[in-house]
Design a protein around this motif. Structure first.
Motif, short mmCIF file in Angstrom:
data_model
loop_
_atom_site.label_atom_id
_atom_site.label_comp_id
_atom_site.label_asym_id
_atom_site.label_seq_id
_atom_site.Cartn_x
_atom_site.Cartn_y
_atom_site.Cartn_z
N LEU A 17 3.29 -15.93 2.91
CA LEU A 17 2.05 -15.49 2.26
C LEU A 17 0.83 -16.08 2.96
CD1 LEU A 17 0.53 -14.19 -0.19
CD2 LEU A 17 0.91 -16.35 -1.40
N ASP A 53 5.13 -11.25 10.28
CA ASP A 53 5.86 -11.26 9.00
C ASP A 53 5.02 -11.76 7.83
OD1 ASP A 53 8.12 -10.31 10.29
OD2 ASP A 53 8.85 -12.33 10.74
N TYR A 100 -2.77 -11.52 1.49
CA TYR A 100 -3.22 -11.23 0.13
C TYR A 100 -4.73 -10.99 0.14
CZ TYR A 100 -3.44 -12.17 -4.97
OH TYR A 100 -3.62 -12.10 -6.32
N PRO A 137 3.28 -10.87 -4.54
CA PRO A 137 3.96 -10.64 -3.27
C PRO A 137 5.48 -10.81 -3.38
CG PRO A 137 2.11 -12.14 -3.01
CD PRO A 137 2.32 -11.98 -4.48
N HIS A 148 -5.53 -6.99 -4.07
CA HIS A 148 -4.25 -7.43 -4.64
C HIS A 148 -4.51 -8.27 -5.88
CE1 HIS A 148 -2.56 -6.96 -0.37
NE2 HIS A 148 -2.01 -6.03 -1.10
N GLU A 184 7.19 -10.71 -0.24
CA GLU A 184 7.51 -11.23 1.08
C GLU A 184 7.61 -12.75 1.05
OE1 GLU A 184 5.86 -7.22 1.62
OE2 GLU A 184 5.31 -8.98 0.44
N PHE A 202 2.48 -11.74 4.95
CA PHE A 202 1.81 -10.79 4.07
C PHE A 202 0.45 -11.37 3.70
CE2 PHE A 202 0.61 -9.74 -0.28
CZ PHE A 202 0.55 -8.35 -0.20
#
Length: 287
Positions: free
Chosen positions: A67, A47, A51, A62, A55, A64, A49
């Motif tokens: 991070l 789960d 970076y 983000p 990005h 989500e 995300f």
């Protein structure tokens, strides 16, 4: 009849040799069974995300809740995630050693930050206004101006082996802060670093800070435990009022001196640091 009996006996002997009577001999010739060992893979949180530098180039924010960062990211820049209310949990990779000013300022739903390695600087306002942040456990050299100011849900703070400097208002307004665990290395503490931190229940006092921290938390009515981290014995500082409801933990080597002093004896009890779950007899971190 005699002939028939001989034939029957021969048949029975043959069956015995081929069957149960010969079972042990047959098993000895069986190859050993292979033991299969299950290989367990390290569980990766899918789960998160991650970076990337792309990005960053695209100024992507983000959405989500979790991070993380790829190895391309070596620091977190000024204002990079400021005001992002989607982020709830941050995983800082070991490659990152610096979090710049206001990087996560006003991320109001951020509850936890996990550090993969030591940090050189948590800079000014980096987490100011992160009102859902609950705990901090980090090995850092310098905590900047107002870095955690207004983190009103922050309850526990633990620093590692390298903490040297805490700047002005670093934790001002952290009204829920109960536990403050400092290392013996702290040398500089600026004014109002812990302003309005009135809920403190336990804290440590490095020797260099004895005339600061006792004064700061002297009026905290809930203090139950104080850890003195010192390489020598010292008398009760002038700004320290012994608390009869508070237990004092001191380096084992100076235990008798602290216990024998009439002023220190006004605390509820004076005990050796080695009895704590945090510090060794000398006042260093237990590993």
């Amino acid at each position: 009849m005699k002939k028939a009996s001989i034939i029957c006996a021969s048949l029975l002997l043959g069956i015995c040799l081929l069957g149960s009577c010969g079972k042990g001999a047959s098993d000895d010739k069986q190859p050993a069974q292979k033991t299969t060992v299950k290989k367990t893979k390290k569980k990766v949180d899918k789960d998160i995300f991650f970076y990337t530098s792309q990005h960053r180039k695209d100024k992507f924010q983000p959405t989500e809740p979790k991070l993380g960062f790829t190895d391309q990211i070596l620091s977190i820049n000024d204002n990079e995630f400021k005001g992002n209310e989607n982020i709830q949990e941050v995983f800082v990779s070991p490659k990152i050693e610096h979090i710049a000013p206001s990087a996560f300022e006003d991320c109001k739903n951020l509850t936890a930050v996990h550090y993969g390695g030591a940090m050189k600087v948590l800079n000014d306002y980096a987490f100011r206004g992160c009102s859902s942040l609950k705990s901090l456990d980090v090995d850092v050299y310098t905590v900047g101006l107002s870095t955690y100011e207004g983190c009103s849900s922050l309850e526990s703070v633990k620093f590692g082996d390298h903490l040297w400097w805490i700047r002005e208002k670093a934790f001002a307004g952290c009204t829920s802060l109960k536990r403050l665990l400092l290392g013996i290395t702290l040398e500089k503490l600026e004014d109002d670093a812990f302003a309005e931190c009135t809920a403190i229940e336990e804290y440590s006092v490095p020797q260099a800070m004895k005339n600061r921290l006792f004064g700061i938390f002297n009026e905290c009515p809930k203090v139950k435990t104080i850890y003195i981290l010192s390489t020598e014995y010292f008398n009760v500082p002038k700004n320290c009022t012994p608390n009869p409801n508070c237990t004092l933990y001191v380096p084992d080597a100076f235990l008798k001196q602290f216990q024998g002093d009439a002023e220190w004896a006004k605390f509820a009890a004076v005990k050796p640091l080695s009895e704590t779950k945090y510090y060794t007899a000398e006042g260093f971190w237990k590993k």
